[in-house]
Design a protein around this motif. Structure first.
Motif, mmCIF file in Angstrom:
data_model
loop_
_atom_site.group_PDB
_atom_site.id
_atom_site.type_symbol
_atom_site.label_atom_id
_atom_site.label_comp_id
_atom_site.label_asym_id
_atom_site.label_seq_id
_atom_site.Cartn_x
_atom_site.Cartn_y
_atom_site.Cartn_z
ATOM 1 N N HIS A 176 29.819 26.622 32.726
ATOM 2 C CA HIS A 176 30.406 26.967 34.019
ATOM 3 C C HIS A 176 30.880 28.417 34.028
ATOM 4 C CE1 HIS A 176 32.290 26.344 37.877
ATOM 5 N NE2 HIS A 176 33.489 26.655 37.400
ATOM 6 N N ARG A 177 31.477 28.839 32.889
ATOM 7 C CA ARG A 177 31.934 30.233 32.791
ATOM 8 C C ARG A 177 30.750 31.200 32.883
ATOM 9 N NH1 ARG A 177 33.514 31.927 27.032
ATOM 10 N NH2 ARG A 177 31.242 31.923 27.014
ATOM 11 N N ASP A 178 29.647 30.838 32.190
ATOM 12 C CA ASP A 178 28.464 31.702 32.248
ATOM 13 C C ASP A 178 27.945 31.813 33.684
ATOM 14 O OD1 ASP A 178 28.656 32.051 29.561
ATOM 15 O OD2 ASP A 178 27.163 30.520 29.049
ATOM 16 N N ASN A 179 27.954 30.681 34.400
ATOM 17 C CA ASN A 179 27.506 30.716 35.795
ATOM 18 C C ASN A 179 28.426 31.591 36.643
ATOM 19 O OD1 ASN A 179 25.333 29.016 35.311
ATOM 20 N ND2 ASN A 179 26.519 27.148 35.701
ATOM 21 N N LEU A 180 29.750 31.472 36.367
ATOM 22 C CA LEU A 180 30.705 32.302 37.102
ATOM 23 C C LEU A 180 30.474 33.787 36.824
ATOM 24 C CD1 LEU A 180 34.063 30.317 36.804
ATOM 25 C CD2 LEU A 180 32.690 30.680 38.861
ATOM 26 N N GLU A 181 30.188 34.084 35.550
ATOM 27 C CA GLU A 181 29.950 35.483 35.194
ATOM 28 C C GLU A 181 28.709 36.021 35.911
ATOM 29 O OE1 GLU A 181 29.757 35.577 30.975
ATOM 30 O OE2 GLU A 181 31.939 35.593 30.710
ATOM 31 N N LYS A 182 27.690 35.171 36.004
ATOM 32 C CA LYS A 182 26.492 35.606 36.729
ATOM 33 C C LYS A 182 26.799 35.851 38.201
ATOM 34 C CE LYS A 182 23.201 33.191 33.718
ATOM 35 N NZ LYS A 182 22.179 32.105 33.641
ATOM 36 N N ILE A 183 27.606 34.937 38.781
ATOM 37 C CA ILE A 183 27.977 35.102 40.195
ATOM 38 C C ILE A 183 28.801 36.372 40.382
ATOM 39 C CG2 ILE A 183 29.344 34.087 42.070
ATOM 40 C CD1 ILE A 183 28.563 31.319 40.948
ATOM 41 N N VAL A 184 29.762 36.586 39.438
ATOM 42 C CA VAL A 184 30.592 37.795 39.516
ATOM 43 C C VAL A 184 29.725 39.044 39.384
ATOM 44 C CG1 VAL A 184 32.385 39.110 38.339
ATOM 45 C CG2 VAL A 184 32.700 36.671 38.731
ATOM 46 N N ALA A 185 28.739 38.990 38.450
ATOM 47 C CA ALA A 185 27.857 40.145 38.268
ATOM 48 C C ALA A 185 27.055 40.419 39.541
ATOM 49 C CB ALA A 185 26.917 39.905 37.090
ATOM 50 N N GLN A 186 26.597 39.330 40.169
ATOM 51 C CA GLN A 186 25.848 39.513 41.416
ATOM 52 C C GLN A 186 26.731 40.092 42.512
ATOM 53 O OE1 GLN A 186 24.328 35.589 42.207
ATOM 54 N NE2 GLN A 186 22.742 35.701 40.592
ATOM 55 N N ARG A 187 27.970 39.554 42.609
ATOM 56 C CA ARG A 187 28.894 40.060 43.623
ATOM 57 C C ARG A 187 29.263 41.520 43.336
ATOM 58 N NH1 ARG A 187 27.188 36.153 45.437
ATOM 59 N NH2 ARG A 187 28.266 34.345 46.339
ATOM 60 N N THR A 188 29.425 41.831 42.045
ATOM 61 C CA THR A 188 29.759 43.208 41.670
ATOM 62 C C THR A 188 28.628 44.152 42.043
ATOM 63 O OG1 THR A 188 31.098 42.408 39.828
ATOM 64 C CG2 THR A 188 30.440 44.715 39.761
ATOM 65 N N GLU A 190 26.482 43.690 44.358
ATOM 66 C CA GLU A 190 26.475 43.794 45.819
ATOM 67 C C GLU A 190 27.543 44.765 46.307
ATOM 68 O OE1 GLU A 190 25.150 42.924 49.692
ATOM 69 O OE2 GLU A 190 24.281 42.538 47.718
ATOM 70 N N LEU A 191 28.738 44.670 45.661
ATOM 71 C CA LEU A 191 29.823 45.584 46.030
ATOM 72 C C LEU A 191 29.459 47.031 45.706
ATOM 73 C CD1 LEU A 191 32.962 43.553 44.900
ATOM 74 C CD2 LEU A 191 32.299 44.108 47.239
ATOM 75 N N VAL A 192 28.803 47.225 44.563
ATOM 76 C CA VAL A 192 28.384 48.581 44.194
ATOM 77 C C VAL A 192 27.393 49.121 45.218
ATOM 78 C CG1 VAL A 192 27.096 49.918 42.486
ATOM 79 C CG2 VAL A 192 28.831 48.291 41.735
ATOM 80 N N ARG A 193 26.449 48.263 45.630
ATOM 81 C CA ARG A 193 25.472 48.704 46.631
ATOM 82 C C ARG A 193 26.153 49.059 47.952
ATOM 83 N NH1 ARG A 193 22.964 46.706 50.799
ATOM 84 N NH2 ARG A 193 23.965 44.663 50.565
ATOM 85 N N ILE A 194 27.113 48.222 48.358
ATOM 86 C CA ILE A 194 27.827 48.479 49.613
ATOM 87 C C ILE A 194 28.633 49.772 49.525
ATOM 88 C CG2 ILE A 194 29.661 47.612 51.125
ATOM 89 C CD1 ILE A 194 28.684 44.774 50.445
ATOM 90 N N ASN A 195 29.272 49.978 48.336
ATOM 91 C CA ASN A 195 30.067 51.204 48.155
ATOM 92 C C ASN A 195 29.187 52.449 48.223
ATOM 93 O OD1 ASN A 195 32.526 49.945 47.931
ATOM 94 N ND2 ASN A 195 32.371 49.670 45.707
#
Length: 740
Positions: A176-188, A190-195
């Motif tokens: 579950h933690r690994d999945n969360l890390e993947k989601i966080v990496a994807q969100r990060t 996305e945030l970098v692209r938006i920034n």
């Protein structure tokens, strides 16, 4: 694991505590068998308690104690110890082994002890003739033990099931933690692209200015903006920390006052070029950032190096409307670059010295052999002519003495070369310090500027120290050179060049510096003090403690490496001495060198050197050397003083000659470096022929490793080339007498 070990120790203690009084009781009542068994078991358990903490794995201890307890308890059940009540301890056994060894091994050990206990309590066929257990006690005991085993088995099963469930849950949590890390990496991402998209958007100038102001208030670098005429429109608050002025003052200050004249000219040239490039710029061309280094001026007038990153500010149509930039203080970076450059230069110099050392080491070795023949020949001529009647005796001996002094000076030069090549160990001899100072005086006269006045005072009475002459001269020369520099190149351009260099020597038992040494052992006795004083620029107090550090120097680049004083300090410490400094800026400095005084008979040293009391001999000496002139000289000296000599010019024949004439050869004089086979190899072959052989090694270049190897295989002494007649004869006389 910690819980198991604690239970293990606790259980052992529970068993040991009653066993000790049981042992004492059995000994008192005369039951020696029980007493010895109980005492032995107690001792074994105590040893196991002490060793469990240091054991890397506990399984062996657990199995061992499980077997030991089972044997002990089966024995107690068999014997009916303590009227049969000792079997109550068996109740503790099942939970103990289940917890320590797990469900399977715990069940195996528990069922085993249940079977043996039932066998001895029920006693079928009268196999147990030691004690009869009451039926009601037997039934209750076996029933309770069976229930306890079932309970322990069930509890251990539940515990292991729970443990496995925890492990499975942990694995799920990790997934579950690994999945969360993947989601966080994807969100990060996305945030970098938006920034990035937000950074590219410049439609809202007010919002951009707000972000820039927020950034400007949080960074140490100076953020600024100007119009196209270079008038400041914005300066960040960090201007106060960096330049020492308020924002209001900075906005009113012309750009020419921010930088030095040279930097201003450099900046204006860049400004003109960029403005010309902007006129030719086409829509859609990529943005240009320009980085330039300038010297900037603070409010108090101090100058510091800075780095400016500059680019144009544009409106919605892409037209330049101003200039924005970031100014960074790069003082630390410049200092670091300077330090790295200095270290690169020092490394290059060290590598150059190492290469030179390798070259001169080989040259010095060959030259040593040639010089050895010259020295030996002149020495032999002196000895032969001593008994002759000559018409111009004084004149002949005067020229021979001059040649010998020249050879001696050449030998010292070779020692310097060997020191440079790092292939020479210290060879301490009695040294009249005045002779070294005289040599330094001659060097100073020939090399120092005429503006430096030399004022050398020497004691009439010889003052001896135990030292390596060439190293002591290196120390004196290093300090004298530094003194000369302090009076010449280290003065300012408008200061008068020159001064007085004073050197004097005296003998003392103590002074203020020696009394300040904490270790009484290192300040006791008599000391020869050499004071070297100059009238130069002096040494500031804040750096006085650093002058002996390697590579530390206050001289300009190219005028010194910072190794002279560090080397001098190390040499004096190796000789058991001290160096003290007194200095005053603008007045001068005094270096005081303290060396332990050597109380010897000066006249006897002179007589030995002149060869008037050289020992005679009658032994047979085998000389092995690949240089024929060395063989001739050594043979001439030895025969002149009564020795019988056999010479061999290669190592292979040398071993063969010794094998044939071992009984008549009393000592071997063997060169270290020979083609085909080294002197150490020759020596080991000779020792194989005769373990009691007397071997003296000769060489002009013996490092510490070779010296230790020579000593370890049994070589009696080492004679360094070039050697004089008295050196050769003294070594032979000492070694042969010691071997008698």
């Amino acid at each position: 694991e910690r819980g198991r070990r604690r239970l293990y120790v606790l259980f052992l203690l529970i068993i040991v505590i009653p066993l000790i009084p049981f042992s004492i009781h059995h000994f008192r009542v005369g039951n020696l068998d029980y007493g010895i068994i109980n005492a032995t078991v107690s001792l074994v358990m105590l040893i196991l308690i002490l060793t469990i903490r240091r054991a890397s794995t506990s399984l062996f201890h657990f199995r061992f104690i499980a077997v030991l307890f089972q044997i002990a308890m089966i024995y107690w059940a068999y014997k009916g110890a303590v009227d049969g009540y000792a079997t109550l301890l068996i109740m503790v056994y099942p939970p103990f082994v289940f917890f320590l060894l797990g469900r399977r091994e715990g069940l195996l050990f528990s069922l085993s002890i249940l079977c043996f206990t039932a066998l001895f309590m029920i006693n079928p066929g009268g196999i147990n003739d030691g004690f009869d257990y009451p039926l009601n006690y037997t039934v209750r005991h076996l029933l309770a033990l069976t229930i306890l085993i079932l309970f322990a088995y069930n509890y251990e099963s539940v515990r292991q099931h729970f443990k496995q469930g925890m492990l499975d849950e942990k694995k799920k949590l990790e997934e579950h933690r690994d999945n969360l890390e993947k989601i966080v990496a994807q969100r990060t991402a996305e945030l970098v692209r938006i920034n990035r998209e937000l950074e590219k958007s410049r439609d809202d100038l007010a919002e951009s200015e707000k972000r820039y102001r927020l950034l400007a208030h949080t960074v140490r670098d100076l953020i600024w903006a100007t119009d196209l005429s270079l008038n400041f429109t914005y300066i960040s608050p960090s201007v106060t920390e960096l330049f020492g002025m308020s924002v209001e003052e900075a906005l009113k200050r012309p750009i020419a006052e921010w930088i030095t004249p040279d930097s201003y000219a450099k900046l204006m040239s860049l400004y003109i070029d960029e403005m010309e490039h902007e006129k030719k710029r086409r829509p859609g061309d990529p943005e240009r950032n320009v980085i330039i280094e300038l010297e900037q001026v603070r409010k108090d007038g101090t100058v510091f190096p800075s780095e400016l990153k500059v680019s144009f500010m544009r409106d919605a149509d892409g037209k330049a409307i101003g200039i924005a930039g970031i100014t960074r203080d790069i003082t630390e970076r410049k200092e670091a670059e300077a330090d790295r450059e200095m270290m690169r230069n020092q490394l290059a110099q060290a590598q150059k010295l190492e290469a030179i050392g390798t070259l001169v080491g080989g040259l010095a070795h060959d030259f040593n052999n040639i010089l050895g023949a010259i020295v030996g020949s002149i020495n032999l001529i002196q000895l032969l002519l001593a008994d002759e009647t000559l018409s111009k005796r004084n004149e002949i001996f005067e020229y021979l003495d001059l040649a010998m002094k020249s050879c001696n000076r050449s030998a010292n030069i070779i020692k310097q070369l060997l020191t440079l090549s790092k292939k020479k160990e210290m060879n301490l001899i009695p040294l009249n310090i005045a002779s070294s100072i005289k040599d330094i005086l001659e060097m100073c006269k020939n090399s120092f500027p005429k503006s430096v006045i030399l004022n050398f005072h020497l004691e009439e009475k010889p003052l001896f120290v135990l030292a390596e002459p060439i190293q002591i001269e290196q120390v004196l020369l290093n300090i004298c050179i530094n003194a000369s520099h302090a009076m010449t190149i280290m003065r300012g351009e408008d200061e008068k060049q020159g001064g007085t260099l004073s050197v004097d020597v005296d003998l003392l038992e103590t002074d203020e510096y020696l009394e300040s040494i904490a270790d009484e052992e290192h300040r006791a006795g008599k000391w020869v003090r050499i004071r070297i004083a100059d009238t130069g620029v002096g040494i500031p107090e804040e750096i006085r403690n650093r002058i002996f550090e390697p590579f530390f120097t206050t001289k300009k680049p190219g005028q010194g490496s910072g190794l002279g004083l560090a080397t001098s300090y190390g040499i004096i410490k190796q000789h058991g001495g001290h160096i003290a400094i007194t200095s005053e800026v603008g007045v001068g400095s005094t270096f005081s060198i303290y060396l332990p005084y050597l109380d010897i008979d000066h006249q006897s040293e002179e007589a030995l050197f002149n060869g008037t009391h050289l020992p005679m001999g009658s032994s047979t000496i085998l000389v092995i050397d690949d240089e024929q002139f060395i063989l001739d000289v050594a043979s001439g000296i030895l025969k002149r003083f009564g020795y019988r000599v056999i010479t061999v010019n290669n190592p292979f024949d040398g071993v063969d000659v010794y094998r044939k004439k071992a009984e008549e050869i009393d000592a071997v004089l063997c060169d270290l470096s020979m083609p085909g086979k080294s002197g150490l190899e020759v020596s080991m072959e000779i020792f194989n022929i005769n373990p009691a052989a007397v071997i003296i090694m000769t060489s002009g270049m013996i490092d510490e490793t070779v010296q230790k190897k020579a000593s370890s295989i049994g070589i009696k002494d080492i004679l360094r080339k070039p050697y004089f007649a008295h050196d050769l004869l003294a070594v032979l006389d000492r070694v042969l007498k010691k071997n008698e």
